[in-house]
Design a protein around this motif. Sequence first.
Motif, PDB file in Angstrom:
ATOM      1  N   ALA A 295     -52.636   1.791  14.173  1.00  0.00           N
ATOM      2  CA  ALA A 295     -51.698   2.032  15.269  1.00  0.00           C
ATOM      3  C   ALA A 295     -52.064   3.322  15.980  1.00  0.00           C
ATOM      4  CB  ALA A 295     -50.264   2.112  14.745  1.00  0.00           C
ATOM      5  N   ILE A 297     -51.277   6.347  19.018  1.00  0.00           N
ATOM      6  CA  ILE A 297     -50.149   6.979  19.702  1.00  0.00           C
ATOM      7  C   ILE A 297     -50.048   6.318  21.076  1.00  0.00           C
ATOM      8  CG2 ILE A 297     -49.360   9.135  20.749  1.00  0.00           C
ATOM      9  CD1 ILE A 297     -50.786  10.585  18.427  1.00  0.00           C
ATOM     10  N   PHE A 298     -48.827   6.069  21.524  1.00  0.00           N
ATOM     11  CA  PHE A 298     -48.669   5.328  22.787  1.00  0.00           C
ATOM     12  C   PHE A 298     -49.180   6.129  23.982  1.00  0.00           C
ATOM     13  CE2 PHE A 298     -44.764   7.738  22.350  1.00  0.00           C
ATOM     14  CZ  PHE A 298     -44.509   8.194  23.621  1.00  0.00           C
ATOM     15  N   ASP A 454     -34.984  -1.842  13.529  1.00  0.00           N
ATOM     16  CA  ASP A 454     -36.201  -2.266  12.860  1.00  0.00           C
ATOM     17  C   ASP A 454     -36.005  -2.829  11.463  1.00  0.00           C
ATOM     18  OD1 ASP A 454     -38.836  -2.768  13.069  1.00  0.00           O
ATOM     19  OD2 ASP A 454     -39.500  -0.841  12.290  1.00  0.00           O
TER      20      ASP A 454
HETATM   21  P1  ADP Z   1     -43.137   1.595  13.368  1.00  0.00           P
HETATM   22  O1  ADP Z   1     -43.258   0.448  14.309  1.00  0.00           O
HETATM   23  O2  ADP Z   1     -43.883   1.338  12.102  1.00  0.00           O
HETATM   24  O3  ADP Z   1     -41.738   2.048  13.180  1.00  0.00           O
HETATM   25  P2  ADP Z   1     -43.679   3.835  15.147  1.00  0.00           P
HETATM   26  O4  ADP Z   1     -42.278   3.894  15.533  1.00  0.00           O
HETATM   27  O5  ADP Z   1     -44.352   5.102  14.791  1.00  0.00           O
HETATM   28  O6  ADP Z   1     -43.937   2.853  13.946  1.00  0.00           O
HETATM   29  O7  ADP Z   1     -44.484   3.198  16.340  1.00  0.00           O
HETATM   30  C1  ADP Z   1     -45.310   2.120  16.271  1.00  0.00           C
HETATM   31  C2  ADP Z   1     -46.081   2.077  17.561  1.00  0.00           C
HETATM   32  O8  ADP Z   1     -45.171   2.212  18.633  1.00  0.00           O
HETATM   33  C3  ADP Z   1     -47.095   3.195  17.708  1.00  0.00           C
HETATM   34  O9  ADP Z   1     -48.281   2.680  18.236  1.00  0.00           O
HETATM   35  C4  ADP Z   1     -46.411   4.118  18.659  1.00  0.00           C
HETATM   36  O10 ADP Z   1     -47.309   4.883  19.421  1.00  0.00           O
HETATM   37  C5  ADP Z   1     -45.657   3.156  19.537  1.00  0.00           C
HETATM   38  N1  ADP Z   1     -44.559   3.822  20.273  1.00  0.00           N
HETATM   39  C6  ADP Z   1     -43.720   4.766  19.821  1.00  0.00           C
HETATM   40  N2  ADP Z   1     -42.920   5.191  20.807  1.00  0.00           N
HETATM   41  C7  ADP Z   1     -43.261   4.490  21.924  1.00  0.00           C
HETATM   42  C8  ADP Z   1     -42.820   4.486  23.285  1.00  0.00           C
HETATM   43  N3  ADP Z   1     -41.854   5.275  23.708  1.00  0.00           N
HETATM   44  N4  ADP Z   1     -43.417   3.641  24.131  1.00  0.00           N
HETATM   45  C9  ADP Z   1     -44.405   2.833  23.736  1.00  0.00           C
HETATM   46  N5  ADP Z   1     -44.857   2.800  22.486  1.00  0.00           N
HETATM   47  C10 ADP Z   1     -44.304   3.616  21.580  1.00  0.00           C
END
Ligand code: ADP
Length: 718
Positions: A295, A297-298, A454
């Motif tokens: 994954a 960073i967005f 989630d």
């Molecule tokens: P998980 O889905 O396991 O809870 P995260 O919340 O860290 O994990 O995020 C998963 C994916 O979502 C990562 O690729 C992250 O960069 C992306 N993400 C988080 N915040 C945003 C946002 N505001 N817009 C788009 N993508 C996002």
Amino acid sequence: MPSAQISQNGVNLVKESKGLFADYGALTFDKKAMARNLSKATYQQILDVIENDEKLEVEIADEVAHAMKEWAISQGATHFCHWFQPQRGVTAEKHDSFLSFDETGQPIDRFSGRQLIQSEPDASSFPSGGMRSTFEARGYTAWDPTSPAFLLKNSDGKGATLVIPSVYLSWTGETLDMKTPLLRAVRVVEERAFKLLKLFGNRTARNVRVTIGPEQEYFLVRKEFYRRRPDLVYAGRTLFGAASAKQQQLEDHYFGSIQPKVLEFMTDLDRALFERGIPAKTRHNEVAPNQFELAPIFETANLAIDHNLQLMEIMRKTADDHGFALLLHEKPFSGINGSGKHLNWSMADSEGQNLLEPGAAPKKNIQFLVYLAAFLAGVNKYGGLLRAAVADAGNDHRLGANEAPPAIMSVYLGEYLDRLLTDIEKGSLSKDASREAIGHGLKSLPSIVLDNSDRNRTSPLAFTGNKFEFRAVGSSQSIAEPATALCLAVADGLDRVLEKLEKHAGDEDFTKRALDVVRELVKETKRIRFEGNGYSEEWHREAARRGLPNAKNTPDALETFVEKAVVELYERYKVLSKHELEAKHEIKLEAYVKLKEIELRQLRELIVTDIAPALVRQIDLYGSAAGRLESAKGGKELKAKLAEFGGLLAELYAGADGAEKVLEKAGAETDMVQRAKVFAGAGVETLSEMRSACDRTEQAVEHRYWPLPKYRDMLNLL
Ligand code: ADP
Ligand code: MG
């Protein structure tokens, strides 16, 4: 040499380091490289193009091109290419050297502004869905300055190519790629979201951007096994293979410790990604054996998508360097989980405020709820389109096949938010319509929403605290298509909100009006909200009652692209014309048909040349033993086995004949929709019958006679 030395008094001296991320983006012509290599004025102009949607002035192109070339040559580049995204979902490139000649005929390196901005690949063999006949196959690519150019290094380190992200259009202006519609759709939704932000009184933000984070799942298989499985090589998935004794039933792989060899691959991969400025963040084991996830960073939408496309390439290559084949197919192995690509989607303003993040103040929360309502409205109206945007042969094994997520496009909000919307709908939050009441009910939103999100992994569209996660995207697909569809659906939702609210701009009771809009849309979109188990039978029945679309296979799903409402949506926002959508429909059907043809031919061939002969040997062996044991003990059992094998052999050949019949029948269909339907029906059925016979044969034949790697080989990386 250890990197830490011990000083005389025993203190660790850390060797001087240039910093963990000193090489981050070193292979890209990013802002840092531009600032260094361009004049101040030009740098500022190009920044305006990238960040503020300013128009690119052709005058600066020469300077940028020259700087890019010098930078690229200093790192070993000899060629440049425009890199674009034809509709088949992967990328394409054609290389040109920097070679030119001066007046005296001496070779010199040259790269002009014109060459940077535009190029003409020979487009005749790219799928165009009948939009261009071959004799007029002229399209051109045009530089997309919002995505940084990068260096593609040869694996032996000798030489490199300067790669220029581009859009791809025909001379008559028709869209031939996936990036052009994406850029348009992103712009459309951003403009509307920004308008709404201003309605809520924001005076400081300069714009809104769509943000995307794609989580990439994949499998690794040792190359020596991969090479010996033509089905994996040519169809991307195993077309047969009996389950091995241990697959994922112990659930010991997910988040398990990463095997050393895989970790070495991942470390190398991260390094390669960082050099390209691709923000890889998380790496871990997935549910199935040999399955992993990365994954990032967005980032802003266009960049995130270009980066994901590069990432898939870099992954494959790095895996190859480590003796692995990397599988991006949605379902490489039957009986264990497939791979997806969760598309995390949100919008942020120029000050970094996430518009889908519930705020700390009640008023901010109403703003959040309005964006949420617009999202729901979009998905409610265009759920079928979202399904179509992720439809292909590979993804059919996940969607609608009892695996995450189902083909019905519902939205999961989490218990708290779901209840809140229900309360709003009933009016219990604002009975007296006073601001206090609204404020009180919405006060504690942010922390509660985050904590409760989630939990449900079975929903195709889940709100995960501050973003939506579209989980139906396939692991091998470009996210450009689903992102385009999602942006347009939300834009439509936002337009409806704007229409209701714009006339109340600045009104005393604007907040109350906004809440009324939320209420109205919540009522209207109730049918797509579902908090339960998306795999259950009840949900499928319930969804049918609610009238939600549930296209079970690719040809069915794709029809949505040419439905009136979808054509109207794409045309209204000037993203694609009816003609272009028809072409898209055709291209996607054709891709489906071709892949199914390959699968049927490949499995048929394997049956005839490998699988049936192995069984015949086994029959031979048992046959002679049975003769020797004629009337002794065991003779009867051997004969019974022989009869069973004979039955299997007949099944294998029946399957092979069946495949031929399907291919013939499909070939006789002149209409592409009908042809695709033959494959989706009889084709898929025949493949599964053949598979069943092959799997039982594999389990019957003596191991040393079995010519192909088994699941137990392929699903083991040691
Ligand atoms: P998980 O889905 O396991 O809870 P995260 O919340 O860290 O994990 O995020 C998963 C994916 O979502 C990562 O690729 C992250 O960069 C992306 N993400 C988080 N915040 C945003 C946002 N505001 N817009 C788009 N993508 C996002
Ligand atoms: Mg996720």
